[in-house]
Design a protein around this motif. Structure first.
Motif, PDB file in Angstrom:
ATOM      1  N   ALA A  61      -7.275   3.077   4.990  1.00 14.86           N
ATOM      2  CA  ALA A  61      -8.757   2.717   4.332  1.00 14.86           C
ATOM      3  C   ALA A  61      -8.699   1.296   3.661  1.00 14.86           C
ATOM      4  O   ALA A  61      -9.851   0.772   3.518  1.00 14.86           O
ATOM      5  CB  ALA A  61      -9.177   3.765   3.309  1.00 14.86           C
ATOM      6  N   ARG A  62      -7.471   0.816   3.300  1.00 19.00           N
ATOM      7  CA  ARG A  62      -7.514  -0.498   2.691  1.00 19.00           C
ATOM      8  C   ARG A  62      -6.851  -1.430   3.570  1.00 19.00           C
ATOM      9  O   ARG A  62      -6.557  -2.682   3.214  1.00 19.00           O
ATOM     10  CB  ARG A  62      -6.673  -0.391   1.402  1.00 19.00           C
ATOM     11  N   TYR A  63      -6.627  -1.105   4.723  1.00 21.71           N
ATOM     12  CA  TYR A  63      -6.229  -2.144   5.639  1.00 21.71           C
ATOM     13  C   TYR A  63      -7.071  -3.261   6.101  1.00 21.71           C
ATOM     14  O   TYR A  63      -8.091  -3.038   6.019  1.00 21.71           O
ATOM     15  CB  TYR A  63      -5.729  -1.429   7.176  1.00 21.71           C
ATOM     16  N   ASP A  64      -6.530  -4.466   6.186  1.00 22.43           N
ATOM     17  CA  ASP A  64      -7.584  -5.401   6.877  1.00 22.43           C
ATOM     18  C   ASP A  64      -7.281  -5.647   8.366  1.00 22.43           C
ATOM     19  O   ASP A  64      -6.835  -4.680   9.011  1.00 22.43           O
ATOM     20  CB  ASP A  64      -7.088  -6.916   6.292  1.00 22.43           C
ATOM     21  N   TRP A  93       6.049  -4.779   1.441  1.00 19.01           N
ATOM     22  CA  TRP A  93       5.096  -4.488   2.282  1.00 19.01           C
ATOM     23  C   TRP A  93       4.697  -5.517   3.614  1.00 19.01           C
ATOM     24  O   TRP A  93       4.477  -5.256   4.429  1.00 19.01           O
ATOM     25  CB  TRP A  93       3.603  -4.317   1.424  1.00 19.01           C
ATOM     26  N   LEU A 107       0.808  -1.151   0.037  1.00 19.06           N
ATOM     27  CA  LEU A 107      -0.037  -0.112   0.146  1.00 19.06           C
ATOM     28  C   LEU A 107       0.854   1.217   0.052  1.00 19.06           C
ATOM     29  O   LEU A 107       0.345   2.345  -0.205  1.00 19.06           O
ATOM     30  CB  LEU A 107      -0.878  -0.151   1.230  1.00 19.06           C
ATOM     31  N   GLU A 165      -3.580  -5.652   9.556  1.00 18.35           N
ATOM     32  CA  GLU A 165      -3.071  -4.584   9.514  1.00 18.35           C
ATOM     33  C   GLU A 165      -3.212  -3.255  10.193  1.00 18.35           C
ATOM     34  O   GLU A 165      -2.248  -2.562  10.875  1.00 18.35           O
ATOM     35  CB  GLU A 165      -2.880  -4.077   7.916  1.00 18.35           C
ATOM     36  N   GLU A 190      -5.301   7.008   3.050  1.00 18.15           N
ATOM     37  CA  GLU A 190      -5.822   6.242   1.960  1.00 18.15           C
ATOM     38  C   GLU A 190      -5.047   4.816   2.290  1.00 18.15           C
ATOM     39  O   GLU A 190      -5.689   3.599   1.742  1.00 18.15           O
ATOM     40  CB  GLU A 190      -5.111   6.596   0.565  1.00 18.15           C
ATOM     41  N   GLU A 191      -3.908   4.543   2.852  1.00 18.60           N
ATOM     42  CA  GLU A 191      -3.499   3.435   3.402  1.00 18.60           C
ATOM     43  C   GLU A 191      -4.339   2.742   4.438  1.00 18.60           C
ATOM     44  O   GLU A 191      -4.587   1.661   4.116  1.00 18.60           O
ATOM     45  CB  GLU A 191      -1.956   3.321   3.731  1.00 18.60           C
TER      46      GLU A 191
END
Length: 492
Positions: free
Chosen positions: A425-428, A455, A375, A431, A422-423
């Motif tokens: 927002a895409r975390y699982d 990553w 990311l 993360e 923005e990173e």
């Protein structure tokens, strides 16, 4: 030491290559480790004590020097620091400090018994070089041993026992890293399933425990002997546990061989583990990460005091950098960016500006040139970076304004890298766990390669920090940060 990871498709090949390669066993560490360690301890304690006591006009400085040298090596020997398994295995400062405090206690008793009268502070100062020289020797041997293990030297040959999936998982994990002494040379699967790791199958156990336990012992001992293994590592499962595992352990121990059991935990510091017995069962207790008590208070005090002193002492440097940035390119000297802090709370992070003023707008145009596999957005030769900015990034001076964030409690001196919105927002779910602590100016990410890391490596290091944090680990990271900054690896 940096963790070395292979792409997933290469793990099987790496495991097979290590299994087939000739290796030097753990008892075959470089021969100079022991004499170097003993010499460093003898000279590090004896010479300074002799010089200080002679300068203090102590009646018998030579005897005192010999006594201090023998006491220091004696403490190290009693605590098994000279054992083959211990040499080169640790670069940590804390164990040496523990040994040194024991030395102080031993010599304090000797001082009372002998009536030695050298001033206490002078005597204590004379013993300090012993601590520093021993730490330096440990770091030297650790680095040499780490390099040797990347070449499959000074390692233990291991046979893994377990159900096929569990055995494959253990083998893949060990093959993907070089920060351990184990080389898997064979596998003994339990049951008839296939083994995909590429390691030679050295034998096979029935899915169900046999009524004749000798069959298991024969298969395991045969696998160990045919592959000249030093250790058997068991990945427990429903088919290899309890009484069956106990009988295999008996057979191995009667043959003078070692058994280790993989508990299924990953990246848990040994400091958080405690072995217990409950009703005859061996229990492994895992302590929760440190979140209360004295250590977090010490961390907060270190952060605030360090940031305040740093801002005061570095103010002339700040002025020089501001002038260099303003003269080098148009635009402000400082750059503000929204980052995500502890518990997902956004904050404004400060840095010295290292890019052209419209860098954020140009990022979309450069998206296809991103060299990071996750990311984060990183380009080794980013065209947006100014000439002065390259120097600031190379030396990490662009990070210094974050001392303001540390002073206000938004960041810490040590912690995970502060991510962009923005990173996040895409975390699982995994993360997101890195956001349970304050982000830091430096951390395991910076001292392990920075932007050169993948990553997955970055996330792994951050989670390792979150789960295993301690105040002494922060001090260690700050000490290693200086070397990382000087080295400059991954800074772009």
């Amino acid at each position: 030491m940096r963790h070395v990871h292979f792409p997933a498709q290469r793990v099987a090949g790496a495991a097979a290559e290590l299994a087939a390669a000739p290796v030097r066993r753990i008892g075959d560490k470089a021969r100079w480790y022991l004499p170097a360690a003993v010499s460093a301890d003898l000279l590090g304690a004896g010479v300074p004590v002799g010089l200080v006591f002679d300068a203090a006009q102590q009646a018998r400085p030579g005897y005192c020097a010999v006594g201090a040298a023998l006491a220091w090596t004696g403490v190290q020997a009693v605590r098994r620091r000279y054992a083959a398994r211990a040499l080169g295995e640790s670069r940590g400062v804390l164990p040496v400090v523990h040994d040194w405090l024991v030395l102080i206690g031993v010599l304090a008793v000797a001082r009372v018994v002998t009536g030695e009268s050298t001033p206490r502070l002078a005597a204590l100062g004379a013993l300090l070089p012993a601590l520093l020289i021993t730490v330096a020797c440990h770091k030297l041997t650790y680095r040499h041993l780490s390099a040797a293990r990347r070449e499959a030297q000074a390692v233990s040959r291991v046979v893994v026992i377990g159900e096929p999936a569990a055995a494959d998982s253990v083998i893949s994990h060990l093959a993907a890293r070089t920060d351990h002494p184990y080389v898997v040379v064979g596998v003994v699967p339990v049951g008839s399933g296939p083994v995909d790791s590429g390691v030679p199958v050295a034998g096979r156990l029935d899915a169900q425990a046999s009524e004749a336990p000798a069959a298991d012992a024969t298969a395991v001992l045969g696998a160990v002997r045919s592959h000249h293994a030093d250790l058997v590592l068991v990945a427990p499962g429903a088919r290899i546990a309890g009484e069956r595992l106990r009988r295999i352990a008996w057979a191995l121990h009667d043959a003078g061989l070692e058994l280790a059991v993989f508990p299924g935990l990953v990246e848990v510091s040994v400091k958080r583990l405690e072995t217990l017995s409950a009703g005859g069962l061996a229990v492994l207790r895992v302590a929760p990460p440190v979140s209360r008590g004295v250590q977090p208070v010490l961390k907060s005090l270190l952060d605030r005091a360090g940031a305040a002193i740093g801002l005061l002492l570095l103010s002339p440097l700040f002025l020089g950098i501001v002038l260099a940035i303003r003269l080098g390119s148009r635009g402000p000297a400082f750059y503000r960016q929204e980052r995500i802090g502890r518990d997902g709370v956004p904050f404004t992070m400060w840095k010295f500006r290292t890019m052209v003023v419209d860098a954020d707008r140009l990022r979309a145009e450069l998206a296809g040139a991103n060299e990071n596999d996750g990311l984060m957005f990183k380009i080794r030769r980013d065209p947006r970076v100014t000439r002065v900015g390259r120097l600031l990034r190379r030396t990490s001076l662009d990070e210094l304004p974050q001392l303001l964030n540390v002073l206000t409690g938004q960041m810490s001196l040590v912690g995970p890298r502060p991510p962009l919105p923005e990173e996040v927002a895409r975390y699982d779910e995994v993360e997101l766990r890195r956001l349970t602590v304050r982000p830091g100016m430096t951390g395991l990410w910076q001292i392990s390669g920075r932007s050169d890391l993948s990553w997955d490596e970055t996330i792994q290091l951050d989670l390792q920090y979150v789960d295993n944090w301690s105040f002494t680990s922060d001090v260690d990271v700050m000490g290693r940060t200086l070397r990382a900054v000087v080295d400059g690896r991954g800074a772009y």
